[in-house]
Design a protein around this motif. Sequence first.
Motif, short mmCIF file in Angstrom:
data_model
loop_
_atom_site.label_atom_id
_atom_site.label_comp_id
_atom_site.label_asym_id
_atom_site.label_seq_id
_atom_site.Cartn_x
_atom_site.Cartn_y
_atom_site.Cartn_z
N UNK A 197 0.86 -1.17 0.00
CA UNK A 197 0.00 0.00 0.00
C UNK A 197 0.90 1.22 0.00
N UNK A 198 0.35 2.38 -0.27
CA UNK A 198 1.16 3.59 -0.29
C UNK A 198 1.06 4.26 1.08
N UNK A 199 2.22 4.71 1.61
CA UNK A 199 2.19 5.53 2.82
C UNK A 199 2.45 4.81 4.13
N UNK A 200 2.91 3.57 4.07
CA UNK A 200 3.38 2.92 5.30
C UNK A 200 2.31 2.22 6.12
N UNK A 201 1.04 2.23 5.69
CA UNK A 201 -0.02 1.56 6.46
C UNK A 201 0.08 0.04 6.34
N UNK A 202 1.08 -0.42 5.58
CA UNK A 202 1.24 -1.87 5.37
C UNK A 202 2.10 -2.52 6.44
N UNK A 203 2.67 -1.72 7.36
CA UNK A 203 3.63 -2.28 8.33
C UNK A 203 2.94 -3.01 9.47
N UNK A 204 3.57 -4.12 9.85
CA UNK A 204 3.04 -4.94 10.93
C UNK A 204 4.08 -4.98 12.05
N UNK A 205 3.64 -4.93 13.30
CA UNK A 205 4.54 -4.94 14.45
C UNK A 205 5.01 -6.37 14.72
N UNK A 206 6.32 -6.57 14.80
CA UNK A 206 6.84 -7.93 14.99
C UNK A 206 6.38 -8.57 16.29
N UNK A 207 6.00 -7.73 17.26
CA UNK A 207 5.67 -8.27 18.60
C UNK A 207 4.46 -9.20 18.58
N UNK A 208 3.61 -9.05 17.55
CA UNK A 208 2.44 -9.94 17.53
C UNK A 208 2.85 -11.40 17.29
N UNK A 209 4.11 -11.60 16.86
CA UNK A 209 4.55 -12.98 16.61
C UNK A 209 5.31 -13.58 17.79
N UNK A 210 5.42 -12.83 18.88
CA UNK A 210 6.18 -13.32 20.04
C UNK A 210 5.70 -14.66 20.59
N UNK A 211 4.39 -14.94 20.61
CA UNK A 211 3.95 -16.21 21.21
C UNK A 211 4.37 -17.47 20.43
N UNK A 212 4.88 -17.31 19.20
CA UNK A 212 5.16 -18.50 18.38
C UNK A 212 6.61 -18.92 18.55
N UNK A 213 6.83 -20.22 18.51
CA UNK A 213 8.23 -20.63 18.70
C UNK A 213 9.05 -20.40 17.43
N UNK A 214 8.39 -20.29 16.27
CA UNK A 214 9.08 -19.84 15.07
C UNK A 214 8.07 -19.14 14.17
N UNK A 215 8.49 -18.06 13.51
CA UNK A 215 7.63 -17.37 12.54
C UNK A 215 8.35 -17.33 11.20
N UNK A 216 7.76 -18.02 10.22
CA UNK A 216 8.35 -18.11 8.87
C UNK A 216 7.69 -17.06 8.00
N UNK A 217 8.47 -16.02 7.65
CA UNK A 217 7.88 -14.91 6.93
C UNK A 217 8.29 -14.88 5.46
N UNK A 218 7.40 -14.28 4.67
CA UNK A 218 7.70 -13.97 3.28
C UNK A 218 7.32 -12.52 3.02
N UNK A 219 7.79 -11.99 1.93
CA UNK A 219 7.52 -10.66 1.36
C UNK A 219 8.81 -9.88 1.17
N UNK A 220 9.63 -9.73 2.22
CA UNK A 220 10.87 -8.98 2.04
C UNK A 220 11.94 -9.92 1.48
#
Length: 380
Positions: free
Chosen positions: A189-212
């Motif tokens: 999206x334009x203007x930075x509203x696409x960013x997600x806070x990493x802290x929401x993934x803290x409860x998981x023992x591993x977070x496998x991400x894609x996009x970057x």
Amino acid sequence: MRILHTSDWHLGRIFHQFSLIDEQRHALLQIIEAIEVHKPEVVIIAGDIYDRSIPPASAIGLFNEFVDQCIGTLKVPIIAISGNHDGAERLGFAANQLKHSGLHLVTSLDQMQKPITLADEYGDVDFWAVPFHDPAQVADFTGSPQTDFNQAHCSLIEQLPINKKYRNVMISHCYLDGANESESERPLTIGGADRVDWKIFKPFCYTALGHLHQPQYKGQESIRYSGSLLKYSFSEQHHNKSFTMVDIGPDGSNKITLLPLKQRRDLRVIRGTLEELVNAAKDDVNHEDFIQAVLTDSQALLNPMARLREHYPNILELKKERFETRTGQDYARSSEQLKRTDLDIFNDFFEQVHEQKLTEQQTKLLQKTLAAINEQESSS
Ligand SMILES: [Mn+2]
């Protein structure tokens, strides 16, 4: 539980009119070899399997080859989600049937409500696969408005029936706030509203991400982007591409190993005058690489692309540095610029090309010429 985590394959990518399918096959063979050697219990593909929602037949064929090898021959299941480049509905074809043979394609928010559960000698591991989604889709799904990607992602994760008795792994295709981007990722999206806070993934023992597309972690080592299969823009010339092997222990702790991906042909930027580049090319053993040449010459050149192509058959882009210097300053659009006379503008151009101002004599000549043109235009 041993996991291989990869993402952003972008199968079918055309780069400067050049199909990368052979480079992609070369990279996928390295992943197949790693599966043979390291014997993971599952392969995760965290989105952007294809480069477009309607991929070319060669891209579908290549994914098919991989699935046959991985699941058919080596008996290792795959969990894959759709990314922002994939056409979710198309990618999800026959997903309910395919999961019985080990191909778990999660492409809708409905499907993600149930984990994919795999077991090792220590018990179950629940894999929560979140396909790429935008706030509007999540608002539709949850029935409550979502202002941005972060809120949408939080609402989705909060309502998952996670059982903390088990080890939980998250798979998502999103843009973590503060992570490093490259030029080959399409903005969500334009203007930075696409960013997600990493802290929401803290409860998981591993977070496998894609996009970057750069391999990296954010916040903690277990919240990680595997990075893309190949370098997909010249801005990635210094990236070391890899995929990630993760060993999850009985207590949910993990050990992470990066497995490097060797590029069949590297992608790099060379810089200098045409003569310098042509001379250096003679000793360049990697002359088959994909090349962007940045020329620093100040004078006009005859067929520079053809001359470089004699040495670098896969040169893809030519830039003239002297004509690039003002880009990014929004120079032409400024109100200052609009007030400038033809003489000022010509003066700028002359200075940019020759690195010196017009002499008094040249200025007078130019004034005379401009006056003559103006007169001609007003009388015609
Ligand atoms: Mn991508």
